[in-house]
Scaffold this active site. Sequence first.
Site, mmCIF file in Angstrom:
data_model
loop_
_atom_site.group_PDB
_atom_site.id
_atom_site.type_symbol
_atom_site.label_atom_id
_atom_site.label_comp_id
_atom_site.label_asym_id
_atom_site.label_seq_id
_atom_site.Cartn_x
_atom_site.Cartn_y
_atom_site.Cartn_z
ATOM 1 N N HIS A 172 59.366 36.299 69.668
ATOM 2 C CA HIS A 172 58.824 35.340 68.705
ATOM 3 C C HIS A 172 57.354 35.044 68.942
ATOM 4 O O HIS A 172 56.869 35.081 70.070
ATOM 5 C CB HIS A 172 59.650 34.048 68.730
ATOM 6 C CG HIS A 172 60.989 34.246 68.108
ATOM 7 N ND1 HIS A 172 62.126 33.607 68.547
ATOM 8 C CD2 HIS A 172 61.371 35.034 67.076
ATOM 9 C CE1 HIS A 172 63.156 33.994 67.804
ATOM 10 N NE2 HIS A 172 62.724 34.862 66.910
ATOM 11 N N HIS A 195 62.426 42.519 65.700
ATOM 12 C CA HIS A 195 63.067 42.428 67.023
ATOM 13 C C HIS A 195 63.564 43.803 67.485
ATOM 14 O O HIS A 195 63.600 44.084 68.675
ATOM 15 C CB HIS A 195 64.267 41.481 66.983
ATOM 16 C CG HIS A 195 63.894 40.024 66.925
ATOM 17 N ND1 HIS A 195 62.991 39.458 67.803
ATOM 18 C CD2 HIS A 195 64.303 39.018 66.101
ATOM 19 C CE1 HIS A 195 62.862 38.157 67.526
ATOM 20 N NE2 HIS A 195 63.640 37.874 66.496
ATOM 21 N N CYS A 223 65.600 31.792 63.244
ATOM 22 C CA CYS A 223 66.234 32.985 63.792
ATOM 23 C C CYS A 223 67.032 32.595 65.026
ATOM 24 O O CYS A 223 66.633 31.719 65.795
ATOM 25 C CB CYS A 223 65.147 33.988 64.148
ATOM 26 S SG CYS A 223 65.726 35.381 65.138
ATOM 27 N N HIS A 225 61.554 39.957 59.497
ATOM 28 C CA HIS A 225 61.535 39.302 60.809
ATOM 29 C C HIS A 225 62.509 39.981 61.783
ATOM 30 O O HIS A 225 62.122 40.380 62.886
ATOM 31 C CB HIS A 225 61.882 37.815 60.673
ATOM 32 C CG HIS A 225 61.976 37.102 61.989
ATOM 33 N ND1 HIS A 225 60.920 36.413 62.527
ATOM 34 C CD2 HIS A 225 63.001 37.005 62.895
ATOM 35 C CE1 HIS A 225 61.289 35.921 63.713
ATOM 36 N NE2 HIS A 225 62.543 36.266 63.952
ATOM 37 N N GLU A 226 63.766 40.107 61.394
ATOM 38 C CA GLU A 226 64.785 40.645 62.310
ATOM 39 C C GLU A 226 64.487 42.094 62.679
ATOM 40 O O GLU A 226 64.709 42.507 63.818
ATOM 41 C CB GLU A 226 66.192 40.516 61.699
ATOM 42 C CG GLU A 226 66.646 39.075 61.432
ATOM 43 C CD GLU A 226 66.596 38.164 62.656
ATOM 44 O OE1 GLU A 226 66.777 38.659 63.783
ATOM 45 O OE2 GLU A 226 66.366 36.948 62.484
HETATM 46 ZN ZN ZN Z 1 63.656 36.117 65.613
#
Ligand code: ZN
Length: 317
Positions: free
Chosen positions: A281, A275, A118, A271-272
């Site tokens: 992370h 955020h 990422c 995952h994104e």
């Molecule tokens: Zn990330």
Amino acid sequence: MKFSLLFCSSILLLSLFILPQIVLSRPVKQPFKSFLQHLEGCHKGQTVKGLYQLKQYLQKFGYLSYPQSNKSLAAHANDDEFDDLLEAALKTYQLNYNLKVTGAIDLQTVKQLMVPRCGVSDIINGTSSMRSGKRGHHHGSNTLHTISHYSFFTNMPKWPASKSHLKYYFHSSAQISAVQDLQSVCSKALSRWAQVSHFTFEEVAEGTSDADIVIGFHRGDHGDGYPFDGQGSTLAHAFSPTDGRFHYDADENWSTNPSQNMMDLESVAVHEIGHLPGLGHSSVQDAIMYAYISSGVEKRDLHSDDIAGIQYLYGSS
Ligand code: ZN
Ligand code: CA
Ligand code: ZN
């Protein structure tokens, strides 16, 4: 006559040795990977061609910064000298990724650095709540309680309590064939986070003015100050609350059912999207918020570490 025969045969013999080398020395597809292999075994005090690329990588992800106010130090930001700052940066990196803390470029570190990841920085403004930023992490026997490894952005930005229903739409500046799969992939990924938090998500028409989240494919320098890097290395990035932008690197080999050299669209989406509500992370390798993912891997289920992270920010659903 004898001489020319000898000459011809030696040319023939020579070409047998040289030709395969010419064939083998064709430019390598992934330059980042090849320069890393070349650096294996390097340590402080050495000057090795290509080290500047590792410095750039570690600067990009927040591990290394050369104070611009100090001219003699600033000059080292892009050179090939293995200096004290680089050693310290590598140690922090190794700690965050559960590698042996050697401060040198050993094989395990090279292997880790080669995995696609990422684009969001691990350390922002010099602070990290990843493993290296947690108190007591290297006091081993003194820490009997379980240490969580999720992290947040600096100052823990989050969506206001009134904002639990988030609207999203798709907008891409680069067209790729996987675009048609994006709606269903992202709706599945969003629902995983909705299940463990108070958030609900609703897709709205492209360009809706009060939308909170915008998802799409972009290529190279796409105007947000975080240019993508072509195939490999950086896969995607997303911004902290309440920005709401989530960008895929259009130059990757995306798939909904990835084979060996393809990246899984949904794994990266889960995952994104983590955020967007404010998670950073994690040092836990099985957590969704771990920054690295190999090609061909499907990793779509939230880990208890991810759930603990979002519930720390917003409470349990
Ligand atoms: Zn990330
Ligand atoms: Ca890339
Ligand atoms: Zn972007």
